[in-house]
Design an enzyme around this catalytic site. Structure first.
Site, PDB file in Angstrom:
ATOM      1  N   PRO A 178       0.827  -1.224   0.000  1.00  0.00           N
ATOM      2  CA  PRO A 178       0.000   0.000   0.000  1.00  0.00           C
ATOM      3  C   PRO A 178       0.855   1.266   0.000  1.00  0.00           C
ATOM      4  O   PRO A 178       1.987   1.286   0.492  1.00  0.00           O
ATOM      5  CB  PRO A 178      -0.797  -0.125   1.303  1.00  0.00           C
ATOM      6  N   GLY A 179       0.285   2.328  -0.557  1.00  0.00           N
ATOM      7  CA  GLY A 179       0.953   3.620  -0.565  1.00  0.00           C
ATOM      8  C   GLY A 179       2.188   3.652  -1.437  1.00  0.00           C
ATOM      9  O   GLY A 179       3.021   4.552  -1.301  1.00  0.00           O
ATOM     10  N   ARG A 180       2.322   2.673  -2.346  1.00  0.00           N
ATOM     11  CA  ARG A 180       3.473   2.555  -3.250  1.00  0.00           C
ATOM     12  C   ARG A 180       4.785   2.370  -2.490  1.00  0.00           C
ATOM     13  O   ARG A 180       5.869   2.598  -3.032  1.00  0.00           O
ATOM     14  CB  ARG A 180       3.557   3.752  -4.210  1.00  0.00           C
ATOM     15  N   LEU A 181       4.700   1.919  -1.240  1.00  0.00           N
ATOM     16  CA  LEU A 181       5.905   1.605  -0.472  1.00  0.00           C
ATOM     17  C   LEU A 181       6.179   0.114  -0.620  1.00  0.00           C
ATOM     18  O   LEU A 181       6.071  -0.678   0.318  1.00  0.00           O
ATOM     19  CB  LEU A 181       5.716   2.012   0.995  1.00  0.00           C
ATOM     20  N   HIS A 182       6.542  -0.263  -1.836  1.00  0.00           N
ATOM     21  CA  HIS A 182       6.667  -1.665  -2.203  1.00  0.00           C
ATOM     22  C   HIS A 182       7.905  -2.307  -1.585  1.00  0.00           C
ATOM     23  O   HIS A 182       8.890  -1.628  -1.251  1.00  0.00           O
ATOM     24  CB  HIS A 182       6.737  -1.796  -3.723  1.00  0.00           C
TER      25      HIS A 182
END
Length: 201
Positions: A178-182
């Site tokens: 989530p939140g592009r915090l891959h």
């Protein structure tokens, strides 16, 4: 302790093979499809989709016409990269970078015999990457090949067609969060093993 990184394991090829098998099990369309990037000696890049037809202990294999653009670029600059992308529900990517060499004809023949007859005939018919006057020209070429091999089920390996092995020097594994915090891990070849590092997304 970095649980995700530890769960990936020490061998990125084993993890890549497991991810590919999971993609098959989940019914993703052509999970073996990957973007293959090559470049000319002066650095002009090109990319196209290929099907990776085998992850061996130390290599990935794909097959093509040896007279195609990708084959010409590999002959001149034998380094390439592959990118797999497995969309929902897996939300994963894998990047592989390394050197490329041709398989032997015997190695290529083993795979060629597993292809459907129409695909074997297509390998003979298509002058891959070369200009065609129209679709009818390709259909005529296929008709000629079908007549040529009408009397045999064992369509031989074309002398201009076969496989390549990409021997990885670096592999990145990516899991969406989530939140592009891959989550993102890079493995680099270190002797017989791999050096593993977490990267920022």
């Amino acid at each position: 302790m970095d649980a995700w990184l530890e769960n990936l394991g020490d061998d990125p090829l084993a993890t890549l093979a497991a991810w590919l098998e999971e993609a098959r099990a989940r019914g993703l369309h052509e999970p073996e499809a990957a973007a293959l990037a090559t470049a000319t000696p002066d650095g002009r890049p090109a990319a196209r989709m290929v099907l990776v037809r085998g992850i061996q202990e130390r290599e990935l294999r794909f097959y093509t016409n040896h007279e195609s653009r990708k084959a010409d670029e590999i002959a001149e600059n034998p380094r390439a990269a592959l990118v797999f992308h497995w969309a929902p529900p897996l939300h994963r990517q894998a990047r592989v970078e390394g050197s490329v060499t041709r398989l032997t004809d015997d190695e290529s023949l083993v795979y060629f015999r597993t292809r459907a007859r129409e695909s074997r005939l297509g390998a003979w018919a298509s002058p891959q990457s070369r200009p065609l006057a129209d679709r009818e020209e390709l259909d005529r070429l296929l008709d000629e090949v079908e007549r040529r091999f009408a009397a045999t089920e064992d369509v031989p390996l074309p002398p201009f067609w076969g496989g390549y092995r990409l021997t990885p020097e670096a592999i990145e594994l990516w899991q969406s969060r989530p939140g592009r915090l891959h989550d993102r891990a890079r493995y680099e070849r270190a002797g017989e093993g791999w050096l593993r590092t977490r990267l920022a997304p």
